[in-house]
Scaffold this motif. Structure first.
Motif, short mmCIF file in Angstrom:
data_model
loop_
_atom_site.label_atom_id
_atom_site.label_comp_id
_atom_site.label_asym_id
_atom_site.label_seq_id
_atom_site.Cartn_x
_atom_site.Cartn_y
_atom_site.Cartn_z
N ALA A 275 0.83 -1.20 0.00
CA ALA A 275 0.00 0.00 0.00
C ALA A 275 0.86 1.25 0.00
O ALA A 275 2.00 1.25 0.50
CB ALA A 275 -0.92 0.01 1.22
N THR A 276 0.33 2.33 -0.54
CA THR A 276 0.92 3.65 -0.38
C THR A 276 0.29 4.27 0.86
O THR A 276 -0.94 4.38 0.94
CB THR A 276 0.64 4.53 -1.60
N VAL A 277 1.10 4.65 1.83
CA VAL A 277 0.60 5.04 3.15
C VAL A 277 1.06 6.45 3.50
O VAL A 277 2.25 6.77 3.39
CB VAL A 277 1.10 4.07 4.25
N ASP A 278 0.11 7.29 3.91
CA ASP A 278 0.42 8.59 4.50
C ASP A 278 0.09 8.52 5.99
O ASP A 278 -1.06 8.26 6.36
CB ASP A 278 -0.39 9.70 3.83
N LEU A 279 1.11 8.73 6.81
CA LEU A 279 0.96 8.68 8.27
C LEU A 279 0.90 10.11 8.80
O LEU A 279 1.88 10.86 8.67
CB LEU A 279 2.13 7.91 8.88
N LEU A 280 -0.23 10.48 9.39
CA LEU A 280 -0.46 11.84 9.85
C LEU A 280 -0.37 11.90 11.37
O LEU A 280 -1.12 11.20 12.06
CB LEU A 280 -1.85 12.33 9.40
N GLU A 281 0.55 12.71 11.88
CA GLU A 281 0.76 12.82 13.33
C GLU A 281 0.68 14.28 13.75
O GLU A 281 1.33 15.15 13.16
CB GLU A 281 2.12 12.23 13.71
N ALA A 282 -0.11 14.57 14.79
CA ALA A 282 -0.32 15.95 15.23
C ALA A 282 0.94 16.57 15.82
O ALA A 282 1.14 17.78 15.72
CB ALA A 282 -1.46 16.00 16.25
N ASP A 283 1.78 15.76 16.44
CA ASP A 283 3.00 16.28 17.08
C ASP A 283 4.21 15.65 16.40
O ASP A 283 4.57 16.01 15.30
CB ASP A 283 2.94 16.00 18.57
N TYR A 284 4.86 14.70 17.06
CA TYR A 284 5.98 13.99 16.46
C TYR A 284 5.78 12.50 16.68
O TYR A 284 5.04 12.08 17.58
CB TYR A 284 7.31 14.45 17.06
N VAL B 123 0.59 17.53 11.73
CA VAL B 123 -0.69 17.56 11.04
C VAL B 123 -1.78 17.11 12.01
O VAL B 123 -1.87 15.92 12.33
CB VAL B 123 -0.68 16.65 9.79
N ARG B 124 -2.58 18.05 12.47
CA ARG B 124 -3.66 17.73 13.42
C ARG B 124 -4.96 17.56 12.66
O ARG B 124 -5.55 18.52 12.16
CB ARG B 124 -3.79 18.84 14.47
N VAL B 125 -5.41 16.33 12.56
CA VAL B 125 -6.64 16.03 11.82
C VAL B 125 -7.85 16.38 12.66
O VAL B 125 -7.93 16.01 13.84
CB VAL B 125 -6.67 14.54 11.41
N THR B 126 -8.79 17.12 12.06
CA THR B 126 -10.00 17.54 12.78
C THR B 126 -11.27 16.93 12.22
O THR B 126 -12.28 16.89 12.91
CB THR B 126 -10.14 19.07 12.74
N ARG B 127 -11.22 16.45 10.95
CA ARG B 127 -12.40 15.84 10.36
C ARG B 127 -11.97 14.70 9.45
O ARG B 127 -10.91 14.76 8.82
CB ARG B 127 -13.20 16.84 9.52
N VAL B 128 -12.78 13.66 9.41
CA VAL B 128 -12.49 12.53 8.53
C VAL B 128 -13.76 12.09 7.81
O VAL B 128 -14.87 12.28 8.29
CB VAL B 128 -11.91 11.31 9.29
N GLY B 129 -13.57 11.50 6.65
CA GLY B 129 -14.62 10.81 5.93
C GLY B 129 -14.13 9.43 5.57
O GLY B 129 -13.02 9.03 5.94
N GLN B 130 -14.92 8.70 4.83
CA GLN B 130 -14.56 7.33 4.50
C GLN B 130 -13.26 7.25 3.70
O GLN B 130 -12.52 6.27 3.81
CB GLN B 130 -15.69 6.67 3.71
N ASP B 131 -12.97 8.28 2.91
CA ASP B 131 -11.76 8.24 2.08
C ASP B 131 -10.99 9.56 2.10
O ASP B 131 -10.29 9.89 1.15
CB ASP B 131 -12.13 7.87 0.63
N TRP B 132 -11.09 10.32 3.19
CA TRP B 132 -10.36 11.57 3.29
C TRP B 132 -10.16 11.97 4.75
O TRP B 132 -10.85 11.48 5.65
CB TRP B 132 -11.08 12.71 2.54
#
Length: 368
Positions: free
Chosen positions: A24-33, A166-175
């Motif tokens: 898979a191509t994976v993007d790992l999003l972390e709010a801090d480190y 990157v602090r994620v605040t909203r998610v959907g099924q594919d975003w």
């Protein structure tokens, strides 16, 4: 196949590497480190634990997965197979040790019952209050933040990309959308953000459990095993507002980690001096020599616990018409022990592979 993983603690980082290794191509999003949050606050104990139904099988697979890992990761994570020494302080607790020994034997976990004589040989510094023990030689310790950072650095031929801050605040099924407006898209969204998962999925049955730890100056040779009282397993799932149990670990530096406590529903990071004193008193009951050591600091961490006592690994419904996302959260104090097996479960459910016997019964459906 592409995936978004929200949360760069040890569970999220393990899932990211596992999916990238699967192609898979994976993007790992972390709010801090990478390795921050609960990962940075815990003891790093890789422990086989018998508590709620399914926990023994789950942690057995988790500890074995670490044991089979590449030497490079073990070195980076400061992996040491100290073994776990469970101790009893009276006849009723000796019975609990015997029951745990039988359960471990049935599960194929190597464990050895120790009399007081054997206990003294294993850990000479233990007080007479400890009258018997159960040694589990396959358990180990790591430094979890370094493990998470190593896992996140495995690019897997460029398929794993890490986005810190990157602090994620909203998610959907594919975003997923960050607080700065950035938007990331993928076929699969996996939320592995510990207690923060609840901010994205308000109906997720997670509760905060704050814990206190202390660390001493360097006293090489004072302790050989990770030692804890047999009542610790029950305290992890206790419903009382505050629980304190004897739980100490020798670090490779010669320092001693002293724990542990649980406060249900407390999310504040500030320390409570009264609980720190309780930890110290409990530790000195079993290790009197701690009265002479210098404590360098105390800190807290907040665990995300599920209502069942087992982590939520599967698909969860988003509010409104947003669809379903994958979740890997609610590990409480076992995220480090079971990060690698959690990652295997997530990969298997997304890719469509079968799970080993035992795990199939726990997480075979893949829906929370």
């Amino acid at each position: 196949m592409d995936c978004l993983i929200i949360g760069g603690g040890i569970v999220g980082a393990a899932c990211a590497r596992e999916l990238a290794r699967a192609g898979a191509t994976v993007d790992l999003l972390e709010a801090d480190y990478l390795g921050s949050g609960a990962t940075s606050a815990g003891m790093g104990h890789l422990v086989t634990l018998q508590g709620v139904p399914g926990e023994l099988e789950f942690t057995r697979h988790g500890v074995e997965a670490w044991r089979r890992e590449a030497d490079e990761l073990k070195r980076a994570a400061e992996y040491v197979q100290t073994g776990t020494l469970w101790i009893a302080s009276g006849p009723s607790e000796v019975e609990l040790l015997e029951q745990q020994s039988d359960a471990f034997a049935a599960a194929g976990v190597d464990a050895e019952l120790l009399t007081r004589t054997g206990l003294v040989a294993a850990e000479p510094a233990l007080a007479e209050a400890a009258c018997a023990g159960l040694r589990v030689p396959g358990d180990a310790i790591i430094y979890a933040p370094k493990a998470a950072q190593w896992l996140g650095r495995q690019s897997c031929d460029g398929r794993l990309r890490v986005h810190q801050g990157v602090r994620v605040t909203r998610v959907g099924q594919d975003w997923a959308e960050a607080d700065d407006g950035r938007r990331f898209a993928a076929a699969h969204v996996i939320i592995a953000a510990g207690l923060q998962a609840k901010a994205l999925l308000p109906d997720l049955p997670l509760v905060a459990k704050r814990g206190h730890l202390m660390i001493t100056d360097r006293y090489p040779g004072m302790l050989r095993h990770h030692v804890l009282e047999i009542g610790y397993a029950a305290s992890t799932h206790a419903q009382s507002s505050v629980s304190v149990s004897f739980n100490v670990q020798p670090r490779p530096t010669g320092q001693i980690l002293i724990g542990s406590s649980r406060e249900i529903g407390v999310e504040s990071a500030s320390e409570d001096p009264a609980i720190v004193r309780q930890l110290a008193r409990r530790a000195m009951q079993f290790l009197p020599g701690l009265a002479e050591v210098s404590v360098l600091r105390a800190w807290t961490g907040v665990r995300a616990a599920s209502a069942s006592g087992m982590p939520i690994i599967g698909r969860a419904k988003l509010p409104g018409p947003l669809g379903l996302v994958w979740v890997a959260a609610g590990h409480e104090g076992l995220g480090v022990s079971t990060a690698l097996v959690t990652a295997s479960i997530v990969r298997s459910r997304i890719v469509g592979e079968s799970l080993p016997e035992g795990l199939e019964q726990l997480y075979g459906e893949g829906v929370s």
